[in-house]
Enzyme design. Structure first.
Site, short mmCIF file in Angstrom:
data_model
loop_
_atom_site.label_atom_id
_atom_site.label_comp_id
_atom_site.label_asym_id
_atom_site.label_seq_id
_atom_site.Cartn_x
_atom_site.Cartn_y
_atom_site.Cartn_z
N GLU A 1 2.62 -7.07 -14.56
CA GLU A 1 1.65 -7.93 -13.92
C GLU A 1 2.43 -9.04 -13.23
O GLU A 1 3.44 -9.51 -13.77
CB GLU A 1 0.71 -8.52 -14.98
CG GLU A 1 -0.67 -8.83 -14.49
CD GLU A 1 -1.43 -7.58 -14.11
OE1 GLU A 1 -1.72 -7.44 -12.92
OE2 GLU A 1 -1.71 -6.75 -14.97
N ASP B 1 12.50 2.16 0.14
CA ASP B 1 11.04 2.13 0.24
C ASP B 1 10.57 1.04 1.20
O ASP B 1 9.62 0.31 0.91
CB ASP B 1 10.42 1.92 -1.15
CG ASP B 1 8.94 2.31 -1.18
OD1 ASP B 1 8.53 3.14 -0.35
OD2 ASP B 1 8.21 1.79 -2.03
#
Length: 476
Positions: free
Chosen positions: A36, A143
Site C-alpha cells: 500500500e 516497464d
C-alpha cells in the site's frame, strides 16, 4: 562506523515497532497485491513523503523487494523518483519515497488546452535523459509506459519523474531473458521470449512518443494473436488524418526507436542527438483537439477489456514458456481453456469501495495542491478507421489489495502501526506473485479503475487461480 553500517547490506533498514511514531498517515495513494502506498508527513521535519508499506508474507518473495531497493539505492537523477529511507518492523517493510504529486502524463495533456509537438519533445527529452542514466548504470527499467511518468508538482514547468522500479533489473553481461513488461509497450524480442538488453526501454519510449503525438497506440488489432504478430513484426503506420499535421522529423525519430532489430534501434544517446529532440524540428502547431480526443477514447478504457487482454497476454506468455519443457506439460497448456476475466471486475465509473477509505487524516496538515479533471469516459476503446482497440495500452492491471482499510470511521492498527486489515495478506486464497510495481498516484484519482484478472496457475500437481497483472510475467 555509522557510514560503514549504512553500506552493509544487512543494516540498510531502520528498525521500528510502530511506524506511526515516525509518520502521520494522511491519504491512500495507491494499492497493490502486497503493498500500500500512503501520503505521510514526517513528524520531526513536517516533510511529506510517499510511504510504501509492504507486508511480510510467505507468498511475497523478498528477492523482489531487494531488487527494487537495490535499483533505487543506486540511482540519483532529477527525473527519477528518489528512495529516501527504509524501515522494517516485525510485519512490514517501509520504503520512504520522494512524493510525486503533479499527476499523470495523460491527465496533464488533457488539462493543457493547448498542446504541441514541442511539448511532447520536451517530455521525451527528460525521459531519454533519465533512461540514459539508468542504462549507464547497468539498469534496465523494462516497464516504461505513460502511467509510470508522473509530474513532480502541479506547477506548469514541473519535471517529469520516472517511477515504478518493481520490474527493473541490473544487467548481467548486458543480456536478459525474463519475459516481462506491459503489452503494447513491450519490444518484439521480449514478446517472443528472446534474450534482450537495454534496447527494450528505447522501444517503449518509441511507443510512448507515438501515443503522445496522436493519442492512440502504434499496435492495435481485433484479436490477441494478430496483435502479438503485429508487435513482433514491428508493423505500424502513421495514419491519415491523425498524422497529417505531424512533422517528418517526428516520424523519423519514432521509426528509429520502433526498429524491430534491437541492434539497429536507437540508443538513448543517439535519440537525444536527434533534431526532433536536440534541434528545432519539433513543430509548435497545436495538436490538442485531435490528440486529447484520442487519449480519452483509447485510455479511459473498459475494465472488462483491460482484464480480457491481460488474461490473453499471460496465457500467451505461459504457452511460450512451457513449450520449452516436456511434451506432457506442453499438451496440458495447449488444452487449457483461455483465461476469462474475473467476475468481480467492476465497470468504469462504478464505486470501488476497496480503494476509497484512507488512514486517519490529520486535518491540520494541508495536502499538496492536486489538480482535478472530471472525466466520464465509458465508450469502448476506438482507433483510427473505426476498428476496436484490443491492445492493452493503459498499463498494468492494479490488484485490489486487502491492505486498504474497508471500515468506516477511525482505523484500527496492528502491531506495526499500519491498519490491521493489512494483516490478512498472505492468508488462504492469496498466492505468490512475481513482482509488485510501486504505485505512486496522487490522492485524487482521475478515473476509478479496479482492473483485475484471475489466472490459472499450475502448482503442486493442481491448478488454482490467482490475481494476475500485466506488466509482470507470472513465469520467471
Amino acid at each position: 562506523m555509522g557510514r560503514k553500517e549504512e553500506e552493509d547490506c544487512s543494516s540498510w533498514k531502520k528498525q521500528t515497532t510502530n511506524i506511526r511514531k515516525t509518520f502521520i498517515f494522511m491519504e491512500v495513494l495507491g494499492s497493490g497485491a502486497f503493498s500500500e502506498v500512503f501520503l505521510v508527513k514526517q513528524r520531526v521535519t513536517g516533510k511529506l513523503f510517499a510511504l510504501k508499506c509492504i507486508k511480510k508474507s510467505p507468498a511475497f518473495r523478498d528477492s523482489s523487494l531487494e531488487n527494487e531497493i537495490a535499483v533505487l539505492k543506486r540511482i540519483k537523477h532529477e527525473n527519477i523518483v528518489t528512495l529516501e529511507d527504509i524501515y522494517e518492523s516485525t510485519t512490514h517493510y517501509y520504503l520512504v519515497m520522494q512524493l510525486v504529486s503533479g499527476g499523470e502524463l495523460f491527465d496533464r495533456i488533457l488539462e493543457r488546452g493547448v498542446y504541441t509537438e514541442k511539448d511532447a519533445s520536451l517530455v521525451i527529452q527528460q525521459v531519454l535523459s533519465a533512461v540514459k542514466y539508468l542504462h549507464e548504470n547497468g539498469i534496465v527499467h523494462r516497464d516504461l509506459k505513460p502511467e509510470n511518468l508522473l509530474y513532480l508538482t502541479p506547477e506548469e514547468n514541473s519535471k517529469i519523474m520516472i517511477t515504478d522500479f518493481g520490474l527493473s533489473k541490473m544487467e548481467q553481461n548486458g543480456v536478459m531473458s525474463t519475459a516481462c513488461g506491459t503489452p503494447g509497450y513491450v519490444a518484439p524480442e521480449v514478446l517472443a521470449q528472446k534474450p534482450y538488453s537495454k534496447a527494450v526501454d528505447c522501444w517503449s519510449i518509441g511507443v510512448i512518443t507515438y501515443i503522445l503525438l496522436c493519442g492512440y497506440p502504434p499496435f492495435y488489432e481485433e484479436t490477441e494473436s494478430k496483435l502479438f504478430e503485429k508487435i513482433k513484426e514491428g508493423y505500424y503506420e502513421f495514419e491519415s488524418p491523425f498524422w497529417d499535421d505531424i512533422s517528418e522529423s517526428a516520424k523519423d525519430f519514432i521509426c528509429h526507436l520502433l526498429e524491430k532489430d534491437p541492434n539497429e534501434r536507437y540508443t538513448c544517446e543517439k535519440a537525444l542527438r536527434h533534431p526532433w529532440i536536440d534541434g528545432n524540428t519539433a513543430l509548435h502547431r497545436d495538436i490538442y483537439p485531435s490528440v486529447s480526443l484520442q487519449i480519452q477514447k483509447n485510455f479511459a478504457k473498459s475494465k472488462w477489456r483491460q482484464a480480457f487482454n491481460a488474461a490473453a497476454v499471460v496465457h500467451h506468455m505461459r504457452k511460450l514458456h512451457m513449450n520449452l519443457h516436456s511434451p506432457s506439460v506442453r499438451q496440458e497448456v495447449e488444452n487449457r481453456p483461455p483465461v476469462s476475466p474475473a467476475p468481480e471486475v467492476s465497470r468504469p465509473g462504478s464505486h470501488d469501495s476497496s480503494i476509497t477509505e484512507a488512514p486517519i487524516l490529520d486535518p491540520s496538515t494541508p495536502l499538496p495542491a492536486l489538480t482535478r479533471l472530471p472525466c466520464s469516459h465509458s465508450s469502448r476503446p476506438s482507433a483510427p478507421g473505426g476498428r476496436s482497440l484490443n491492445c492493452l495500452v493503459n498499463g498494468s492491471l492494479r490488484i485490489s489489495s486487502s491492505l486498504v482499510p474497508m471500515q468506516q470511521g477511525p482505523l484500527a492498527t496492528g502491531p506495526c502501526g499500519c491498519c490491521s486489515s493489512c494483516l490478512n495478506i498472505g492468508n488462504k486464497g492469496k498466492s505468490s506473485y512475481c513482482s509488485e510495481p510501486t504505485l505512486f498516484r496522487k490522492a485524487n484519482k482521475k478515473q476509478n479503475f479496479k482492473s483485475e484478472v484471475m489466472v490459472p496457475v499450475k502448482a503442486g500437481g493442481s491448478t488454482h487461480c490467482r490475481a494476475g497483472q500485466t506488466g509482470v510475467c507470472l513465469i520467471m
